[in-house]
Design an enzyme around this catalytic site. Structure first.
Site, PDB file in Angstrom:
ATOM      1  N   LYS A  76       9.620   6.809   5.753  1.00 53.38           N
ATOM      2  CA  LYS A  76       8.243   6.781   5.544  1.00 53.38           C
ATOM      3  C   LYS A  76       7.381   7.752   6.657  1.00 53.38           C
ATOM      4  CE  LYS A  76       5.034   2.922   5.418  1.00 53.38           C
ATOM      5  NZ  LYS A  76       5.082   1.430   5.546  1.00 53.38           N
ATOM      6  N   SER A 151       2.994  -0.787   1.301  1.00 54.16           N
ATOM      7  CA  SER A 151       2.462   0.426   1.643  1.00 54.16           C
ATOM      8  C   SER A 151       3.674   1.513   1.608  1.00 54.16           C
ATOM      9  CB  SER A 151       2.136   0.543   3.001  1.00 54.16           C
ATOM     10  OG  SER A 151       2.843   0.129   3.961  1.00 54.16           O
ATOM     11  N   SER A 175       5.149  -4.771   2.982  1.00 54.19           N
ATOM     12  CA  SER A 175       4.997  -3.449   2.564  1.00 54.19           C
ATOM     13  C   SER A 175       6.684  -2.693   2.513  1.00 54.19           C
ATOM     14  CB  SER A 175       4.530  -2.549   3.729  1.00 54.19           C
ATOM     15  OG  SER A 175       3.295  -2.511   3.437  1.00 54.19           O
TER      16      SER A 175
HETATM   17  N1  GLN Z   1      -0.501  -4.967   2.040  1.00 56.34           N
HETATM   18  C1  GLN Z   1      -0.599  -5.482   3.175  1.00 56.34           C
HETATM   19  C2  GLN Z   1      -1.761  -4.857   4.039  1.00 56.34           C
HETATM   20  O1  GLN Z   1      -2.509  -3.974   3.187  1.00 56.34           O
HETATM   21  C3  GLN Z   1       0.773  -5.186   4.087  1.00 56.34           C
HETATM   22  C4  GLN Z   1       0.736  -3.923   4.424  1.00 56.34           C
HETATM   23  C5  GLN Z   1       2.112  -3.813   5.169  1.00 56.34           C
HETATM   24  O2  GLN Z   1       2.977  -4.635   5.088  1.00 56.34           O
HETATM   25  N2  GLN Z   1       2.182  -2.737   5.971  1.00 56.34           N
HETATM   26  O3  GLN Z   1      -2.149  -4.996   5.108  1.00 56.34           O
END
Ligand code: GLN
Length: 487
Positions: A76, A151, A175
């Site tokens: 990532k 994400s 995420s």
């Molecule tokens: N969807 C959540 C956010 O937008 C979690 C994102 C994540 O785990 N990085 O913050």
């Protein structure tokens, strides 16, 4: 080759039936053809990948191969990788070539793994769909009109499309687990502090945790053996004895108590999701597990609490992007203040700005007690709910995501709907617990459903075996999307 697991590729490399260079070339070729379709990768560096593959072959030839030596792993683009562009999906870091490696990257390198490319993601990991990337959205290999989740959507889609046998991701509120669910792969968010955050671009430091993504629980265990471990450069890294995450694999799970929180099954999840998750629970009963009803009464507060705390931490962490030291700087400005304003106005996307505004607001004088402190208190209550539940069960199960993959653009204009995608995952981060997602079936549209398994602190090895036993009895994890063949 690309349908093989890390475990079996590793055995072939060890037996010298396959070389790491051949393996890397195979995946690079696939990525070149399929990346235009799925948009999983932001940066590829064929030469750098092949150099690592050649080194891995030398290690194997010298008899010093380890399980991940020569295995291509997608990273990532939130992990700093020396000499590689590390963008975090943002224009702000679109020119940032990292001068150092994240701890996780160092460890993968030391194990001889091959970095096969840096994957696309929501900007600064803020999102649940991988649509907020400065580089454009990632597409779900199961249906390219849908999102892969986020994400870590680029990592998830890459593994699902067989563009890498494994990938690394990060999970602040879901995420790793939510994109794993939406793309039909496995992902583990470890206990907070088990994987070092050093060199992982910070979003919400008290929640962020790196973890592995792959197609089987066994492969996750092999990756965890490399990724986990103490690192003095992360003040929240836990100093614990090294663990072998494969040690429980194969142990019977008969008699194990599976907690089913009523809040996970109450309402809100799509019928196709509930059906697949219930069938998975029935499979666990067949494997000899006992199910017990548990309750997490404060879980419904997890999304509001998270959207106070995560933006608060983000607003502080993102203050460093000022156009002075590194990253993007607005090309034209009058004085310093103007440069700062224009840099941040141009460098950040809309969702990131929204988070900075919310975070600055909840931390400001007069609102700090009402929002930030209050949210911290509820965070404790959420952790306490889990502690109570774990007095009555060994693991908790439920859906990972309330829906299967949704259409690109469907929730992009409605942040609250987007935030609710993590309704089942966020509480786990707030409590600092380990959680994972494994594929457990498909809905009527043929889109994958994820089963979430939550364990008590440091129960990763046990959870991995819980998942492994299910994967020995079922074949959901072997299903591949159509359209990933390359001639
Ligand atoms: N969807 C959540 C956010 O937008 C979690 C994102 C994540 O785990 N990085 O913050």
């Amino acid at each position: 080759m690309h349908n093989a697991t890390i475990k079996s590729l590793s055995a072939e490399l060890a037996a010298r039936k396959l070389s790491s260079v051949e393996l890397a070339k195979h995946f690079i070729k696939r990525i070149k053809v399929l990346n235009t379709k799925y948009h999983c990768f932001i940066t590829l560096d064929e030469e750098a990948s092949l150099k690592q593959a050649r080194a891995a072959d030398r290690l194997r030839a010298a008899g010093s191969g380890q399980p991940l030596t020569g295995i291509p792993i997608a990273q990532k683009d939130i992990f700093c990788t020396r000499g590689w562009l590390t963008t975090c999906g943002s224009r702000m870091l679109s020119n940032f070539i990292s001068p150092y490696d994240a701890h996780v990257v160092e460890r993968l390198n030391a194990a001889g793994a091959v970095n096969i490319g840096k994957t696309n993601m929501d900007e600064f990991a803020m999102g649940s769909s991988s649509e907020t990337s400065y580089y454009g959205p990632v597409r779900n290999p199961w249906d390219v009109s849908t999102v892969p989740g986020g994400s870590s959507g680029g990592s998830a889609a890459a593994v699902a499309a067989r563009l890498a046998p494994g990938a690394i991701g990060t999970d602040t509120g879901g995420s790793i687990r939510q994109p794993a669910a939406l793309t039909g792969i496995c992902g583990l968010k470890p206990t907070y502090g088990v994987v070092s955050r050093y060199g992982m671009v910070a979003f919400a430091s008290s929640l962020d945790q790196g973890g592995p993504m792959a197609r089987t629980a066994e492969d996750l265990a092999l990756m965890m053996n490399i990724m986990a471990g103490f690192d003095a450069r992360d003040s929240t890294s836990l100093e614990r004895e090294r663990e072998d995450y494969t040690r429980e694999l194969g142990k019977p799970i008969k008699g194990m108590k599976v907690g089913l929180p009523k809040e996970f099954f109450a309402k809100g999840a799509a019928p196709g999701v509930v059906k697949a998750v219930e069938a998975a629970v029935a499979e666990y009963r067949k494997l000899g597990c006992e199910t017990v009803g548990v309750s997490l009464p404060n879980m419904e507060l997890s999304v509001p609490v998270y959207y106070v705390l995560a933006p608060a931490e983000a607003s502080s962490n993102l203050a460093r992007y000022d156009g002075v030291r590194y990253g993007y700087r607005a090309p034209e400005y009058s004085d310093f203040t103007d440069m700062y304003k224009k840099t941040r106005a141009q460098g950040f996307g809309a969702e990131v700005k929204r988070r900075i505004l919310i975070g600055t607001y909840v931390l400001s004088h007069g609102y700090y007690d009402a929002y930030y402190i209050q949210a911290q208190k509820v965070r404790r209550l959420i952790a306490r709910d889990f502690a109570e539940a774990f007095k009555r069960c060994d693991v908790i199960m439920g859906p990972t995501s309330p829906t299967t993959a949704f259409k690109i653009g469907e929730k992009a204009g409605d942040p609250v709907q987007m935030y609710l995608s993590d309704i089942y995952t966020i509480a786990v981060n707030l409590a600092g617990l380990p959680g994972m997602s494994i594929p457990c079936g498909f809905d009527a549209k043929g889109l994958p459903v994820g089963l979430q398994i939550i364990g008590n602190y440091f129960a990763e090895a046990r959870m991995l075996n819980v998942a492994h036993q299910y994967q020995r009895a079922t074949d959901w994890h072997t299903r591949a999307p159509k359209g990933i063949e390359v001639n």
